[in-house]
Design an enzyme around this catalytic site. Structure first.
Site, short mmCIF file in Angstrom:
data_model
loop_
_atom_site.label_atom_id
_atom_site.label_comp_id
_atom_site.label_asym_id
_atom_site.label_seq_id
_atom_site.Cartn_x
_atom_site.Cartn_y
_atom_site.Cartn_z
N LYS A 23 -22.88 -26.66 73.90
CA LYS A 23 -22.37 -26.54 72.53
C LYS A 23 -23.46 -26.83 71.50
O LYS A 23 -23.65 -26.06 70.57
CB LYS A 23 -21.22 -27.54 72.34
N ASN A 24 -24.18 -27.94 71.68
CA ASN A 24 -25.13 -28.33 70.63
C ASN A 24 -26.38 -27.45 70.61
O ASN A 24 -27.14 -27.51 69.65
CB ASN A 24 -25.46 -29.82 70.73
N ARG A 94 -20.36 -29.54 61.58
CA ARG A 94 -21.56 -30.12 61.00
C ARG A 94 -22.75 -29.16 61.11
O ARG A 94 -23.60 -29.09 60.23
CB ARG A 94 -21.87 -31.42 61.75
N CYS A 118 -17.58 -34.14 62.92
CA CYS A 118 -16.90 -35.37 63.32
C CYS A 118 -17.24 -36.51 62.36
O CYS A 118 -18.37 -36.63 61.90
CB CYS A 118 -17.34 -35.78 64.72
N ARG A 123 -23.38 -39.86 57.85
CA ARG A 123 -24.28 -38.91 58.54
C ARG A 123 -25.12 -38.18 57.50
O ARG A 123 -24.89 -37.01 57.20
CB ARG A 123 -23.47 -37.92 59.39
N PRO A 124 -26.11 -38.87 56.92
CA PRO A 124 -26.90 -38.24 55.86
C PRO A 124 -27.78 -37.11 56.40
O PRO A 124 -28.01 -37.02 57.60
CB PRO A 124 -27.79 -39.40 55.36
N ILE A 125 -28.26 -36.24 55.48
CA ILE A 125 -29.18 -35.17 55.91
C ILE A 125 -30.48 -35.26 55.11
O ILE A 125 -31.17 -34.27 54.90
CB ILE A 125 -28.55 -33.77 55.81
N ASP A 126 -30.80 -36.49 54.69
CA ASP A 126 -32.00 -36.68 53.86
C ASP A 126 -33.28 -36.20 54.56
O ASP A 126 -34.18 -35.66 53.91
CB ASP A 126 -32.13 -38.15 53.44
N ASP A 307 -23.39 -39.27 72.75
CA ASP A 307 -22.20 -38.44 72.97
C ASP A 307 -21.48 -38.80 74.27
O ASP A 307 -20.35 -38.36 74.49
CB ASP A 307 -22.57 -36.95 72.98
N ILE A 329 -27.34 -44.99 67.50
CA ILE A 329 -27.47 -43.72 66.77
C ILE A 329 -26.45 -43.65 65.63
O ILE A 329 -26.80 -43.38 64.48
CB ILE A 329 -27.27 -42.49 67.70
N ARG A 399 -13.10 -28.23 69.72
CA ARG A 399 -14.39 -27.91 69.08
C ARG A 399 -15.52 -27.91 70.10
O ARG A 399 -16.56 -27.28 69.86
CB ARG A 399 -14.71 -28.94 67.98
N1 EPU Z 1 -29.94 -39.23 60.26
C1 EPU Z 1 -30.33 -39.62 59.02
N2 EPU Z 1 -30.82 -38.68 58.18
C2 EPU Z 1 -30.92 -37.38 58.53
C3 EPU Z 1 -30.52 -36.99 59.82
C4 EPU Z 1 -30.03 -37.94 60.67
O1 EPU Z 1 -30.25 -40.80 58.64
O2 EPU Z 1 -31.38 -36.58 57.72
C5 EPU Z 1 -29.40 -40.23 61.18
C6 EPU Z 1 -27.92 -39.96 61.48
O3 EPU Z 1 -27.07 -40.47 60.49
C7 EPU Z 1 -27.74 -40.61 62.80
C8 EPU Z 1 -29.09 -40.38 63.47
O4 EPU Z 1 -30.01 -40.12 62.43
O5 EPU Z 1 -27.54 -41.99 62.62
C9 EPU Z 1 -29.10 -39.25 64.48
O6 EPU Z 1 -28.76 -38.06 63.89
P1 EPU Z 1 -29.25 -36.65 64.42
O7 EPU Z 1 -29.76 -35.89 63.25
O8 EPU Z 1 -30.15 -36.82 65.59
O9 EPU Z 1 -27.89 -36.04 64.90
P2 EPU Z 1 -27.25 -34.67 64.47
O10 EPU Z 1 -28.25 -33.59 64.52
O11 EPU Z 1 -26.44 -34.83 63.24
C10 EPU Z 1 -26.69 -34.01 66.93
C11 EPU Z 1 -25.46 -33.60 67.67
C12 EPU Z 1 -24.53 -34.79 67.82
C13 EPU Z 1 -25.26 -35.89 68.55
C14 EPU Z 1 -26.57 -36.24 67.84
C15 EPU Z 1 -27.42 -37.25 68.56
C16 EPU Z 1 -25.23 -31.31 66.96
C17 EPU Z 1 -24.48 -30.31 66.19
N3 EPU Z 1 -24.79 -32.56 66.91
O12 EPU Z 1 -26.23 -34.47 65.67
O13 EPU Z 1 -23.46 -34.33 68.60
O14 EPU Z 1 -24.45 -37.02 68.62
O15 EPU Z 1 -27.35 -35.03 67.66
O16 EPU Z 1 -27.75 -36.80 69.83
O17 EPU Z 1 -26.17 -30.98 67.67
C18 EPU Z 1 -21.29 -34.34 69.46
O18 EPU Z 1 -21.63 -33.36 70.14
O19 EPU Z 1 -20.21 -34.98 69.65
C19 EPU Z 1 -22.18 -34.79 68.40
C20 EPU Z 1 -21.80 -35.59 67.42
#
Ligand code: EPU
Length: 421
Positions: A23-24, A94, A118, A123-126, A307, A329, A399
């Site tokens: 999925k991811n 997301r 979720c 879950r910031p995207i900074d 996960d 995480i 999902r």
């Molecule tokens: N983070 C920040 N700023 C950012 C990006 C991330 O502070 O700009 C923080 C997040 O808040 C979190 C940590 O960094 O605390 C990890 O976030 P990451 O960006 O690695 O995760 P993601 O890309 O949002 C993906 C998977 C998640 C999985 C995580 C960690 C997808 C669509 N989602 O999320 O999957 O938990 O990596 O491996 O690929 C799930 O499948 O249930 C799921 C939530």
């Protein structure tokens, strides 16, 4: 009217279960495909609602999408239009944020609604945005929409404060058409990132270092179509491995890359699970002695996957002694504990850790899938529990898990979907 999953617990499971495409990875590969100028064929697509939401977004942008078979998708972006993505489908997952990198990379302009997904706490995207800015984009946030624009994108060196999966992939996508070389330091190393890089390179990109913490992207002029097969879903596989460790008599999980699950498999061996790996299969057999407690800390790959934390928590309710799970995480990712406690578990949450006091008897009751992996944990708990468990809010499960009810029925589980008032 609501659709629920009902499970009558106690059945021992036996047989084979096949894992779907990741999925991811899929949710990144589909947006990545729009960077091409002609047809991209991807096979191994899981039949999950996140994919349906992504298809809706593609079609909204006038991208031709065909599905020649159940698990294949052909994405033809030849006549695509870069419209503002302010439609509901964007808020459903997301990963719609990957259209930021892809559209910025291709058109130097994107307007997109705040992505959904979720609720795991903040879950910031900074880091994504900082990366885009470093490449030369201007980022604005107005009326719940991000507006990213650039005159040109120029390769640069980007250090990620945290090895974020999403930021790594998004920056790669924005950088594939940038002028010159982009270097991402402290990049995430998840297998899904390697899969996305493989697709982009098959399309004609020049990306090196996937799977290491230093990724180098040499900008190119044009990307073309290609054929790509998605890697198996290590989280779906891990969920079924844990489930078999709880209730399996003799279960084989097929279409797995066991190497991707080293951290889980070694943990399960440590607590007493009878588990063997083959080239692309994992076998779990029931053994008579009870499982023992353990401690786990979630970490970026190759550490223990966040996960799989919730599914493992469900299993540890059956282990002797106090297990401690520390979540590094998403520090607030413990909503499943409250639901498991409703079923008779004894889990004490003091974020960022949870102590699971085991073993406890689980009793079926009404619970709610507060997020995707919580849903997976509740399915496992329901299979263990005495009596009937009714899981609500199952759209979260849909999902990310293809045909979970039929896959588990085939193993002998008493599980079905039901519409209730
Ligand atoms: N983070 C920040 N700023 C950012 C990006 C991330 O502070 O700009 C923080 C997040 O808040 C979190 C940590 O960094 O605390 C990890 O976030 P990451 O960006 O690695 O995760 P993601 O890309 O949002 C993906 C998977 C998640 C999985 C995580 C960690 C997808 C669509 N989602 O999320 O999957 O938990 O990596 O491996 O690929 C799930 O499948 O249930 C799921 C939530």
């Amino acid at each position: 009217m609501e659709e629920v999953i009902k499970i009558k617990g106690g059945n021992l499971l036996e047989g084979n279960i096949r894992v779907s495409g990741a999925k991811n990875a899929t949710v990144a590969l589909i947006p990545a495909a729009v960077l091409a100028h002609n047809k991209v064929t991807i096979v191994g697509i899981p039949n999950i609602s996140d994919v349906r939401s992504l298809k809706e977004i593609l079609e909204y942008m006038n991208i031709k999408v065909t599905t020649p078979s159940l698990d294949a998708i052909v994405i033809d972006p030849a006549e695509m239009i870069n419209k503002p993505l302010i439609i509901d489908a964007v808020s459903k997952l997301r990963a719609s944020y990957y259209f930021m990198g892809a559209l910025l990379g291709k058109y130097k302009h994107v307007t997109i609604r705040m992505p959904g997904g979720c609720n795991l706490g903040p879950r910031p995207i900074d880091l994504h945005l900082k990366g885009f800015e470093a490449l030369g984009a201007k980022v604005e946030y107005r009326d719940d929409n991000y507006i990213l624009t650039a005159d040109e994108l120029i390769g640069t060196r980007i250090y990620l404060d945290f090895a974020s999966v999403g930021a790594t992939i998004n920056i790669i996508m924005a950088a594939v058409y940038a002028k010159g070389e982009t270097v991402i330091e402290n990049a995430a190393r998840e297998p899904e990132i390697i899969d996305c890089i493989t697709l982009l390179n098959e399309m004609g990109a020049n990306i090196r270092g996937g799977g290491t913490s230093r990724i180098i992207i040499e900008g190119v002029e044009k990307l073309d179509g290609c054929f790509h097969e998605i890697i198996p879903d290590r989280i779906e596989a891990g969920t079924y491995i844990i489930l078999a460790a709880a209730m399996g008599k003799d279960v084989t999980i097929e279409n797995v890359i066991p190497y991707h699950l080293d951290s889980l498999i070694s943990k399960l061996k440590e607590i007493g699970v009878d588990i063997e790996t083959d080239y692309d299969k994992v076998h779990i057999k029931r053994n008579e002695h009870q499982l023992t407690k353990t401690n786990i800390k979630t970490m970026p790959y190759p550490g223990f996957a966040t996960d799989l934390q919730a599914p493992l928590t469900a299993l540890l309710t059956q282990a002797i002694g106090n297990s401690v799970i520390t979540e590094t995480i998403y520090v607030a990712r413990f909503k499943h504990c409250e639901q498991l406690n409703k079923m008779g578990a004894n889990i004490i949450v003091a974020s960022p850790s949870a102590t699971i006091v085991g073993p406890t008897k689980l009793i079926g009751t009404d619970v709610s899938a507060t997020d995707l992996r919580c849903g997976a944990a509740l399915v496992i708990a329901g299979l263990i529990a005495q009596g009937t468990t009714t899981i609500h809010d199952i759209y979260h499960i849909d999902r990310g898990y293809e045909d979970i009810v039929s896959k588990l029925s085939d193993l002998g589980a008493d599980i079905h979907r039901e519409i209730i008032d």
